[in-house]
Scaffold this motif. Structure first.
Motif, PDB file in Angstrom:
ATOM      1  N   CYS A   1      16.871  -2.871 -15.235  1.00  0.00           N
ATOM      2  CA  CYS A   1      15.797  -3.578 -14.533  1.00  0.00           C
ATOM      3  C   CYS A   1      15.347  -2.787 -13.300  1.00  0.00           C
ATOM      4  CB  CYS A   1      16.241  -4.967 -14.088  1.00  0.00           C
ATOM      5  SG  CYS A   1      16.648  -6.111 -15.427  1.00  0.00           S
ATOM      6  N   ILE A   2      14.041  -2.694 -13.122  1.00  0.00           N
ATOM      7  CA  ILE A   2      13.459  -2.189 -11.879  1.00  0.00           C
ATOM      8  C   ILE A   2      12.747  -3.359 -11.214  1.00  0.00           C
ATOM      9  CG2 ILE A   2      11.756  -0.648 -10.844  1.00  0.00           C
ATOM     10  CD1 ILE A   2      12.217   1.308 -13.092  1.00  0.00           C
ATOM     11  N   MET A   3      13.106  -3.634  -9.961  1.00  0.00           N
ATOM     12  CA  MET A   3      12.540  -4.783  -9.253  1.00  0.00           C
ATOM     13  C   MET A   3      11.830  -4.306  -7.993  1.00  0.00           C
ATOM     14  SD  MET A   3      14.438  -8.197  -7.707  1.00  0.00           S
ATOM     15  CE  MET A   3      15.377  -7.332  -6.450  1.00  0.00           C
ATOM     16  N   ILE A   4      10.530  -4.598  -7.911  1.00  0.00           N
ATOM     17  CA  ILE A   4       9.782  -4.370  -6.678  1.00  0.00           C
ATOM     18  C   ILE A   4       9.854  -5.658  -5.867  1.00  0.00           C
ATOM     19  CG2 ILE A   4       7.515  -3.897  -5.683  1.00  0.00           C
ATOM     20  CD1 ILE A   4       6.815  -2.413  -8.253  1.00  0.00           C
ATOM     21  N   SER A   5      10.289  -5.574  -4.625  1.00  0.00           N
ATOM     22  CA  SER A   5      10.443  -6.799  -3.832  1.00  0.00           C
ATOM     23  C   SER A   5      10.363  -6.496  -2.349  1.00  0.00           C
ATOM     24  CB  SER A   5      11.786  -7.463  -4.150  1.00  0.00           C
ATOM     25  OG  SER A   5      11.937  -8.653  -3.389  1.00  0.00           O
ATOM     26  N   HIS A   6       9.851  -7.495  -1.599  1.00  0.00           N
ATOM     27  CA  HIS A   6       9.861  -7.434  -0.138  1.00  0.00           C
ATOM     28  C   HIS A   6      11.026  -8.245   0.432  1.00  0.00           C
ATOM     29  CE1 HIS A   6       5.319  -6.740  -0.577  1.00  0.00           C
ATOM     30  NE2 HIS A   6       5.860  -5.611  -0.188  1.00  0.00           N
ATOM     31  N   LYS A   7      11.724  -8.999  -0.415  1.00  0.00           N
ATOM     32  CA  LYS A   7      12.786  -9.878   0.061  1.00  0.00           C
ATOM     33  C   LYS A   7      14.092  -9.096   0.149  1.00  0.00           C
ATOM     34  CE  LYS A   7      10.594 -14.095  -1.626  1.00  0.00           C
ATOM     35  NZ  LYS A   7      10.751 -15.351  -2.396  1.00  0.00           N
ATOM     36  N   LEU A   8      14.374  -8.603   1.339  1.00  0.00           N
ATOM     37  CA  LEU A   8      15.508  -7.706   1.520  1.00  0.00           C
ATOM     38  C   LEU A   8      16.840  -8.409   1.287  1.00  0.00           C
ATOM     39  CD1 LEU A   8      14.343  -5.628   4.621  1.00  0.00           C
ATOM     40  CD2 LEU A   8      13.923  -5.253   2.196  1.00  0.00           C
ATOM     41  N   ASN A   9      16.896  -9.711   1.538  1.00  0.00           N
ATOM     42  CA  ASN A   9      18.146 -10.439   1.281  1.00  0.00           C
ATOM     43  C   ASN A   9      18.449 -10.487  -0.218  1.00  0.00           C
ATOM     44  OD1 ASN A   9      15.857 -12.142   0.990  1.00  0.00           O
ATOM     45  ND2 ASN A   9      17.152 -13.961   1.088  1.00  0.00           N
ATOM     46  N   GLU A  10      17.410 -10.615  -1.043  1.00  0.00           N
ATOM     47  CA  GLU A  10      17.615 -10.617  -2.492  1.00  0.00           C
ATOM     48  C   GLU A  10      18.011  -9.225  -2.986  1.00  0.00           C
ATOM     49  OE1 GLU A  10      14.519 -14.213  -3.704  1.00  0.00           O
ATOM     50  OE2 GLU A  10      14.107 -12.162  -4.341  1.00  0.00           O
TER      51      GLU A  10
ATOM     52  N   SER B   1      21.011  -0.042  -6.826  1.00  0.00           N
ATOM     53  CA  SER B   1      20.427   1.083  -6.096  1.00  0.00           C
ATOM     54  C   SER B   1      19.075   0.644  -5.552  1.00  0.00           C
ATOM     55  CB  SER B   1      20.241   2.302  -7.003  1.00  0.00           C
ATOM     56  OG  SER B   1      21.464   2.716  -7.562  1.00  0.00           O
ATOM     57  N   THR B   2      18.648   1.269  -4.458  1.00  0.00           N
ATOM     58  CA  THR B   2      17.350   0.948  -3.867  1.00  0.00           C
ATOM     59  C   THR B   2      16.643   2.235  -3.467  1.00  0.00           C
ATOM     60  OG1 THR B   2      18.109  -1.187  -3.008  1.00  0.00           O
ATOM     61  CG2 THR B   2      16.150  -0.233  -1.987  1.00  0.00           C
ATOM     62  N   THR B   3      15.406   2.393  -3.939  1.00  0.00           N
ATOM     63  CA  THR B   3      14.569   3.519  -3.528  1.00  0.00           C
ATOM     64  C   THR B   3      13.505   3.019  -2.559  1.00  0.00           C
ATOM     65  OG1 THR B   3      14.915   4.770  -5.573  1.00  0.00           O
ATOM     66  CG2 THR B   3      12.922   5.265  -4.317  1.00  0.00           C
ATOM     67  N   VAL B   4      13.370   3.715  -1.437  1.00  0.00           N
ATOM     68  CA  VAL B   4      12.389   3.358  -0.410  1.00  0.00           C
ATOM     69  C   VAL B   4      11.209   4.317  -0.501  1.00  0.00           C
ATOM     70  CG1 VAL B   4      11.982   3.015   2.055  1.00  0.00           C
ATOM     71  CG2 VAL B   4      14.237   2.504   1.083  1.00  0.00           C
ATOM     72  N   ILE B   5       9.991   3.750  -0.552  1.00  0.00           N
ATOM     73  CA  ILE B   5       8.767   4.537  -0.600  1.00  0.00           C
ATOM     74  C   ILE B   5       7.919   4.201   0.624  1.00  0.00           C
ATOM     75  CG2 ILE B   5       6.627   4.968  -1.882  1.00  0.00           C
ATOM     76  CD1 ILE B   5       8.096   4.353  -4.433  1.00  0.00           C
ATOM     77  N   ARG B   6       7.396   5.237   1.272  1.00  0.00           N
ATOM     78  CA  ARG B   6       6.521   5.013   2.425  1.00  0.00           C
ATOM     79  C   ARG B   6       5.322   5.953   2.341  1.00  0.00           C
ATOM     80  NH1 ARG B   6       9.755   6.170   6.668  1.00  0.00           N
ATOM     81  NH2 ARG B   6       8.883   8.192   7.226  1.00  0.00           N
ATOM     82  N   ASP B   7       4.122   5.384   2.472  1.00  0.00           N
ATOM     83  CA  ASP B   7       2.880   6.172   2.471  1.00  0.00           C
ATOM     84  C   ASP B   7       2.791   7.098   1.261  1.00  0.00           C
ATOM     85  OD1 ASP B   7       2.172   4.975   4.868  1.00  0.00           O
ATOM     86  OD2 ASP B   7       3.105   6.549   6.071  1.00  0.00           O
TER      87      ASP B   7
ATOM     88  N   GLY C   1       0.792  -1.220   0.000  1.00  0.00           N
ATOM     89  CA  GLY C   1       0.000   0.000   0.000  1.00  0.00           C
ATOM     90  C   GLY C   1       0.825   1.271   0.000  1.00  0.00           C
ATOM     91  N   ALA C   2       2.165   1.139  -0.074  1.00  0.00           N
ATOM     92  CA  ALA C   2       3.022   2.333  -0.052  1.00  0.00           C
ATOM     93  C   ALA C   2       2.958   3.107  -1.360  1.00  0.00           C
ATOM     94  CB  ALA C   2       4.470   1.937   0.253  1.00  0.00           C
ATOM     95  N   GLY C   3       2.571   2.431  -2.456  1.00  0.00           N
ATOM     96  CA  GLY C   3       2.456   3.111  -3.741  1.00  0.00           C
ATOM     97  C   GLY C   3       3.405   2.605  -4.810  1.00  0.00           C
ATOM     98  N   LYS C   4       4.121   1.519  -4.544  1.00  0.00           N
ATOM     99  CA  LYS C   4       5.121   1.010  -5.484  1.00  0.00           C
ATOM    100  C   LYS C   4       4.486   0.615  -6.816  1.00  0.00           C
ATOM    101  CE  LYS C   4       6.214  -2.408  -2.815  1.00  0.00           C
ATOM    102  NZ  LYS C   4       5.141  -2.219  -1.805  1.00  0.00           N
TER     103      LYS C   4
END
Length: 510
Positions: A196-205, A212-218, A41-44
């Motif tokens: 490649c842009i990858m949306i993922s919840h698996k932080l180890n991957e 690079s990693t972009t963090v989105i919240r609310d 629900g963050a908007g990814k």
């Protein structure tokens, strides 16, 4: 000239009563793997739908720049024409068509108005080789596993001369082997110049593969991290995602002594429903006590889900043999109704297909398994139905405007809470949770773990099936291991290790 292939500047996307994205900016360098993290629900996904033209220009505020030039997309076809291809978590494949037909669906290889099957299959074979998939192009897509179907989706993207490939939770439904293959393929594509842009919840991957990693919240951008920097830690990403530190990925549990035995399974054997002679569960036996969280660990195909479904109203298998006990008394669970009456509940691993009615609201879903408790004279009391749903919306912190919200529009974590609410309403003594945190973010996982703790503290017996060994070690009191349908170990979680569990999970028959 900028080395960024993509820049999204000040993107704001509104829905009636909701701002899904607020002034979000994203910059992706050419030839990198860029991860996007955030809670459900963050908007990814909304941001990627803006980029790919699912939400066309004019339905949002802000600008998209490709190769340094502003672009506008009125549809997916417009974005694909510029080399942007998105692979959604729910794969867009037609099961009854062949691999080759799926690859070129809407992009057919035709001559003089007729499809050239020779060219279609030959070109498909070449694309399959590029993604490392050894399958005949004429194979029906429905006969392939999810991991192979994911590779077909990437082959389909390559057929469109992809320059920017977006993958939404690409490994969420894959086993470890398929996940490693897919991540390796992403590296290969990067080396060939595909961004490649990858949306993922698996932080180890993400830590393993992302540049690079972009963090989105609310709906807002928090920060973008260079993953080669020492500051780009998992703890920092989690803090950005949830807005707070998670000192422990699992909530602390009070030390307690489990109560009396609630559930016991003896010599449970299940045959495959369509393959005569094939044993899926082989003489399994296990028990769960009151206030105890017990895990089942096993590799894909070990029979974990099959065991649970066969116990829950014989929902899977044939020629089922063995004995089931609740509170020391032998019971029958020949139907789902019988299982529920005896105090057993099963939250399926596939919430979207078997756990929920996605076109119905929270109210109807929560009450679905316990309609008799709300009925008077054969009619469901609508006021009680709303009251029950409101109770579980509050107790489980389901984030939705009201209980009249359609479940299919909720995030994965909130959908999972609705599933839990449905089964908690039946007041079970044994709650079987099959992959309870699959496809949900780290913050929602923590909430699910907290709910499991609360259930155990209230005296419920909880049986958890999970593919993630750290999860089982973090929330369980004991862990059973399953290999080829057989129970190969019963280990105290405090003394267990991932290596030890894996050894038992791969143990061959004596």
């Amino acid at each position: 000239m900028s080395d960024h292939i993509l820049e999204m500047r000040s993107i704001t996307k509104r829905f009636p009563g909701v701002i899904a994205l607020k002034d979000v900016s994203l910059a992706v360098r050419s030839g990198e793997i860029h991860a996007i993290c955030g809670e459900n629900g963050a908007g990814k996904s909304t941001l990627m739908k803006v980029l790919s033209g699912v939400y066309p220009t004019g339905t949002y505020e802000g600008e998209i720049h490709l190769d340094g030039e502003p672009v506008t997309f009125g549809s997916i076809n417009d974005s694909e024409a510029r080399g942007i291809v998105i692979i959604h978590q729910e794969l867009a494949l037609v099961p009854h068509l062949s691999v080759a037909e799926n690859i070129f669906l809407g992009n057919e290889r035709a001559r003089r108005g007729f499809i050239s099957w020779h060219e279609t299959n030959a070109r498909a074979a070449d694309l399959l080789a590029q993604v490392g998939l050894d399958e005949n192009p004429t194979t029906p897509i429905g006969s392939l596993g999810v991991g192979k179907q994911q590779l077909v989706e990437i082959a389909k993207a390559l057929s469109k001369d992809v320059r920017l490939l977006i993958l939404d939770e690409p490994t969420a439904a894959l086993n470890d082997q398929d996940s490693k293959h897919l991540l390796g393929l992403m590296r290969t594509l990067r080396d060939r110049g595909v961004t490649c842009i990858m949306i993922s919840h698996k932080l180890n991957e993400i830590a393993e593969i992302a540049d690079s990693t972009t963090v989105i919240r609310d709906g807002s951008t928090i920060e973008t991290l260079d993953m080669s920097s020492s500051d780009a830690t998992t703890a920092r990403i989690i803090r950005g995602m949830v807005g707070r530190d998670l000192d422990h990925l699992f909530p602390e549990r009070e030390s307690r002594e489990p109560g009396e035995e609630v559930f016991r399974l003896e010599d449970w054997t299940v045959m495959h429903p369509t393959q005569p002679g094939r044993v899926v569960v082989d003489g399994a036996g296990l028990s769960v006590r009151a206030g105890e969280v017990v895990g089942i660990a096993g590799l894909m195909g070990a029979g974990r889900t099959e065991l649970a479904m066969s116990v829950f109203g014989q929902s899977y298998g044939r020629d089922i043999r063995g004995r089931v006990f609740m509170h020391g008394k032998e019971i029958r669970t020949r139907t789902v109704g019988e299982a529920i009456e005896h105090g057993i509940a099963y939250a399926t691993e596939d919430r979207k297909t078997y756990g929920l009615n996605l076109i119905e609201d929270i109210r109807r879903n929560v009450g679905a398994a316990g309609l008799r408790k709300m009925a008077r004279g054969g009619w469901v009391d609508g006021n009680k139905e709303i009251a029950v749903a409101e109770k579980y919306r509050a107790d489980l912190n389901i984030k939705a405007p009201s209980v009249m919200s359609v479940v299919g529009q909720l995030s994965g974590g909130n959908q999972q809470k609705v599933v839990l609410g449905k089964w908690l309403f039946t007041e079970p003594d044994l709650l079987i949770l099959d992959e309870p945190t699959r496809g949900i973010d780290v913050g929602a996982k923590y909430e699910i773990y907290t709910i499991i703790n609360q259930l155990a503290e209230s005296g419920k017996a909880v049986l958890v099936i999970s593919s993630e060994l750290p999860e089982l070690l973090g929330i369980c009191d004991r862990i059973y291991t399953l290999s080829a349908g057989r129970i190969t170990g019963d280990v105290d979680a405090e003394r267990a290790t991932q290596e030890g569990l894996m050894e038992l999970m791969t143990k061959e028959k004596d």
